[in-house]
Design a protein around this motif. Structure first.
Motif, mmCIF file in Angstrom:
data_model
loop_
_atom_site.group_PDB
_atom_site.id
_atom_site.type_symbol
_atom_site.label_atom_id
_atom_site.label_comp_id
_atom_site.label_asym_id
_atom_site.label_seq_id
_atom_site.Cartn_x
_atom_site.Cartn_y
_atom_site.Cartn_z
ATOM 1 N N VAL A 1 -39.045 -6.087 31.166
ATOM 2 C CA VAL A 1 -38.178 -5.063 30.593
ATOM 3 C C VAL A 1 -38.706 -3.726 31.084
ATOM 4 C CG1 VAL A 1 -37.507 -3.856 28.482
ATOM 5 C CG2 VAL A 1 -37.451 -6.352 28.556
ATOM 6 N N ILE A 2 -37.861 -2.979 31.828
ATOM 7 C CA ILE A 2 -38.217 -1.635 32.286
ATOM 8 C C ILE A 2 -37.794 -0.668 31.184
ATOM 9 C CG2 ILE A 2 -38.009 0.060 34.121
ATOM 10 C CD1 ILE A 2 -39.184 -2.626 35.028
ATOM 11 N N PHE A 3 -38.775 -0.090 30.496
ATOM 12 C CA PHE A 3 -38.503 0.731 29.316
ATOM 13 C C PHE A 3 -38.373 2.188 29.730
ATOM 14 C CE2 PHE A 3 -39.694 2.523 25.052
ATOM 15 C CZ PHE A 3 -38.654 1.933 24.349
ATOM 16 N N LEU A 4 -37.220 2.791 29.451
ATOM 17 C CA LEU A 4 -36.881 4.117 29.970
ATOM 18 C C LEU A 4 -37.257 5.263 29.043
ATOM 19 C CD1 LEU A 4 -33.309 3.307 31.339
ATOM 20 C CD2 LEU A 4 -35.507 3.083 32.497
ATOM 21 N N SER A 5 -37.390 5.014 27.766
ATOM 22 C CA SER A 5 -37.634 6.081 26.804
ATOM 23 C C SER A 5 -39.067 6.582 26.892
ATOM 24 C CB SER A 5 -37.353 5.564 25.390
ATOM 25 O OG SER A 5 -37.703 6.529 24.420
ATOM 26 N N ASP A 6 -39.296 7.812 26.347
ATOM 27 C CA ASP A 6 -40.658 8.311 26.263
ATOM 28 C C ASP A 6 -41.340 7.835 24.984
ATOM 29 O OD1 ASP A 6 -39.123 9.758 24.534
ATOM 30 O OD2 ASP A 6 -39.874 11.725 25.136
ATOM 31 N N GLN A 7 -40.633 7.088 24.152
ATOM 32 C CA GLN A 7 -41.245 6.470 22.988
ATOM 33 C C GLN A 7 -42.187 5.345 23.425
ATOM 34 O OE1 GLN A 7 -38.229 4.992 20.338
ATOM 35 N NE2 GLN A 7 -36.965 6.815 20.535
ATOM 36 N N LYS A 8 -43.077 4.979 22.556
ATOM 37 C CA LYS A 8 -43.954 3.856 22.834
ATOM 38 C C LYS A 8 -43.195 2.564 22.548
ATOM 39 C CE LYS A 8 -48.387 1.753 21.668
ATOM 40 N NZ LYS A 8 -49.613 1.849 20.834
ATOM 41 N N PRO A 9 -43.101 1.652 23.518
ATOM 42 C CA PRO A 9 -42.390 0.400 23.250
ATOM 43 C C PRO A 9 -43.162 -0.451 22.242
ATOM 44 C CG PRO A 9 -43.470 0.294 25.394
ATOM 45 C CD PRO A 9 -43.637 1.709 24.894
ATOM 46 N N ASP A 10 -42.495 -0.857 21.178
ATOM 47 C CA ASP A 10 -43.167 -1.680 20.171
ATOM 48 C C ASP A 10 -42.416 -2.988 19.929
ATOM 49 O OD1 ASP A 10 -40.943 -0.839 18.801
ATOM 50 O OD2 ASP A 10 -42.022 0.278 17.262
ATOM 51 N N THR B 1 -34.765 -0.394 42.604
ATOM 52 C CA THR B 1 -35.300 -1.708 42.280
ATOM 53 C C THR B 1 -36.482 -2.065 43.171
ATOM 54 O OG1 THR B 1 -33.209 -2.541 41.415
ATOM 55 C CG2 THR B 1 -34.795 -4.174 42.144
ATOM 56 N N LEU B 2 -36.363 -1.836 44.467
ATOM 57 C CA LEU B 2 -37.460 -2.170 45.375
ATOM 58 C C LEU B 2 -38.693 -1.308 45.095
ATOM 59 C CD1 LEU B 2 -35.556 -2.763 48.732
ATOM 60 C CD2 LEU B 2 -36.582 -4.456 47.206
ATOM 61 N N VAL B 3 -38.480 -0.056 44.707
ATOM 62 C CA VAL B 3 -39.613 0.791 44.329
ATOM 63 C C VAL B 3 -40.298 0.239 43.090
ATOM 64 C CG1 VAL B 3 -40.291 3.080 43.529
ATOM 65 C CG2 VAL B 3 -38.637 2.856 45.362
ATOM 66 N N LEU B 4 -39.517 -0.134 42.090
ATOM 67 C CA LEU B 4 -40.077 -0.691 40.863
ATOM 68 C C LEU B 4 -40.858 -1.966 41.148
ATOM 69 C CD1 LEU B 4 -37.055 -0.216 38.428
ATOM 70 C CD2 LEU B 4 -39.215 1.029 38.375
ATOM 71 N N ILE B 5 -40.291 -2.831 41.970
ATOM 72 C CA ILE B 5 -40.934 -4.115 42.246
ATOM 73 C C ILE B 5 -42.269 -3.926 42.964
ATOM 74 C CG2 ILE B 5 -40.744 -6.255 43.597
ATOM 75 C CD1 ILE B 5 -37.722 -6.145 43.077
ATOM 76 N N GLU B 6 -42.257 -3.116 44.014
ATOM 77 C CA GLU B 6 -43.446 -3.016 44.858
ATOM 78 C C GLU B 6 -44.483 -2.030 44.316
ATOM 79 O OE1 GLU B 6 -42.074 -2.257 48.841
ATOM 80 O OE2 GLU B 6 -41.578 -4.385 49.149
ATOM 81 N N LYS B 7 -44.027 -0.913 43.728
ATOM 82 C CA LYS B 7 -44.975 0.121 43.324
ATOM 83 C C LYS B 7 -45.328 0.088 41.844
ATOM 84 C CE LYS B 7 -43.770 3.270 47.084
ATOM 85 N NZ LYS B 7 -43.365 4.642 47.469
ATOM 86 N N VAL B 8 -44.400 -0.356 41.018
ATOM 87 C CA VAL B 8 -44.667 -0.408 39.575
ATOM 88 C C VAL B 8 -45.157 -1.783 39.154
ATOM 89 C CG1 VAL B 8 -43.664 -0.145 37.278
ATOM 90 C CG2 VAL B 8 -42.984 1.404 39.113
ATOM 91 N N LEU B 9 -44.459 -2.825 39.586
ATOM 92 C CA LEU B 9 -44.842 -4.187 39.198
ATOM 93 C C LEU B 9 -45.893 -4.777 40.129
ATOM 94 C CD1 LEU B 9 -41.295 -5.629 38.340
ATOM 95 C CD2 LEU B 9 -42.829 -4.237 36.933
ATOM 96 N N GLN B 10 -46.169 -4.085 41.234
ATOM 97 C CA GLN B 10 -47.201 -4.511 42.180
ATOM 98 C C GLN B 10 -46.933 -5.885 42.775
ATOM 99 O OE1 GLN B 10 -49.971 -2.425 43.097
ATOM 100 N NE2 GLN B 10 -48.588 -0.988 42.053
ATOM 101 N N ILE B 11 -45.673 -6.162 43.070
ATOM 102 C CA ILE B 11 -45.286 -7.403 43.738
ATOM 103 C C ILE B 11 -44.988 -7.070 45.197
ATOM 104 C CG2 ILE B 11 -43.582 -9.263 43.849
ATOM 105 C CD1 ILE B 11 -43.118 -8.852 40.840
ATOM 106 N N GLN B 12 -45.725 -7.659 46.112
ATOM 107 C CA GLN B 12 -45.535 -7.405 47.537
ATOM 108 C C GLN B 12 -44.463 -8.343 48.076
ATOM 109 O OE1 GLN B 12 -47.030 -4.683 48.787
ATOM 110 N NE2 GLN B 12 -47.745 -4.515 46.669
ATOM 111 N N VAL B 13 -43.281 -7.801 48.330
ATOM 112 C CA VAL B 13 -42.124 -8.604 48.708
ATOM 113 C C VAL B 13 -42.105 -8.824 50.216
ATOM 114 C CG1 VAL B 13 -39.606 -8.729 48.694
ATOM 115 C CG2 VAL B 13 -40.823 -7.699 46.751
ATOM 116 N N VAL B 14 -42.029 -10.089 50.625
ATOM 117 C CA VAL B 14 -41.827 -10.428 52.024
ATOM 118 C C VAL B 14 -40.338 -10.531 52.315
ATOM 119 C CG1 VAL B 14 -42.203 -12.179 53.818
ATOM 120 C CG2 VAL B 14 -44.056 -11.589 52.233
ATOM 121 N N SER B 15 -39.600 -11.164 51.400
ATOM 122 C CA SER B 15 -38.145 -11.268 51.514
ATOM 123 C C SER B 15 -37.556 -11.383 50.122
ATOM 124 C CB SER B 15 -37.742 -12.481 52.365
ATOM 125 O OG SER B 15 -38.138 -13.684 51.731
ATOM 126 N N TYR B 16 -36.291 -10.986 50.004
ATOM 127 C CA TYR B 16 -35.634 -11.111 48.708
ATOM 128 C C TYR B 16 -34.148 -11.348 48.912
ATOM 129 C CZ TYR B 16 -33.579 -6.423 49.049
ATOM 130 O OH TYR B 16 -32.853 -5.338 49.429
#
Length: 275
Positions: A103-112, A22-37
């Motif tokens: 929504v974190i989409f896990l499939s290799d399909q294109k989310p539509d 979750t912390l990887v997704l938040i900081e590296k994928v969603l680009q949210i710099q977390v100070v505290s959670y």
């Protein structure tokens, strides 16, 4: 495999690895710099019941405090926008904070899935983050197996699926502290690879490395005794290549590329089978 069974499998993996990933997704994928959670564990009950996959109260680098709501989704859900709207209303009412939804989409399909809803006096949207568009190196570079396994869901770029799978295996091997831990992560890797519906070749290779490129006493070696470890890995490669040569599944070039050996080495092993 049914969607329900697949869902149960990836749900189990996310529950086991949730805090790390979750912390990887938040900081590296969603680009949210977390100070505290702060993790919020609460079912939302009114006339209906909803349980968010992940709900956190976050304070970012700008001093803003908000709720981050994450849902992990394997398939395109036509009515997802209504489900997310229900969550949004209940979260806003209960916590009286701004809510950011992904929504974190896990499939290799294109989310539509429809992400916007515009009605009279109502405008709503949520965000989608497809893992298949995230560079797999983001997870591969981690020092934690709980994060590394999710590299199999990422974008391999110019790297072949075979080579990426081998890199993920080797990274798991290098970061695991026991055979039990490595075995657990390899099992997770198999399930996630299936969720991405990778080619049968990749699935066979993932199975083979867990079965044949493994020294029984690997973790009796000290980390500094590299020579002995390399000899064990070479022995494992040889056994795996011999198996595939006997089965006749792969070409000499494929085996050499995947196992990072020369074609001459593979051909020598092939000749040894015929002597």
């Amino acid at each position: 495999m049914s969607n329900k069974k697949e869902g149960n499998q990836y749900d189990k993996i996310f529950k086991e690895n949730l805090e790390s990933v979750t912390l990887v997704l938040i900081e590296k994928v969603l680009q949210i710099q977390v100070v505290s959670y702060e993790k919020i564990k609460d079912d939302l009950q009114r006339t209906i019941e909803r349980k968010p996959d992940q709900l956190l109260k976050i304070t970012d680098q700008n001093g803003s405090t908000f709720l981050l709501h994450l849902e992990f989704q394997l398939i395109n859900e036509p009515r997802m926008v209504y489900r997310m709207l229900e969550y949004r209303g209940m979260l806003e009412r209960k916590y009286e904070l701004d809510v950011l939804q992904y929504v974190i989409f896990l499939s290799d399909q294109k989310p539509d899935m429809v992400t916007h809803l515009v009605k009279r006096d109502l405008s709503f949207k949520f965000n989608i983050a497809p893992l298949s568009s995230i560079k797999y190196e983001l997870f591969l570079s981690s020092g934690k197996g709980d994060e590394i396994v999710f590299a199999i869901l990422g974008d391999f770029g110019n790297t072949s699926p075979q080579q990426a799978a081998r890199q993920i295996y080797e990274r798991l091997r290098d970061t695991s502290t026991s055979q039990l831990e490595l075995d657990r992560h390899l099992q997770q890797l198999r399930v996630l690879a299936n969720l991405r519906k990778l080619t049968p070749f990749v699935e066979i290779m993932i199975e083979s490395i867990s079965q044949y490129i493994k020294e029984e006493d690997d973790f009796l070696f000290k980390r500094g005794e590299r020579k002995g470890k390399l000899e064990g890995e070479q022995k494992g490669k040889t056994e795996a290549i011999l198996k595939f040569l006997k089965d006749g599944i792969l070409t000499t070039q494929q085996l050499a590329t995947y196992f990072d050996v020369t074609e001459e080495f593979v051909e020598d092993l092939r000749k040894s089978l015929n002597t």
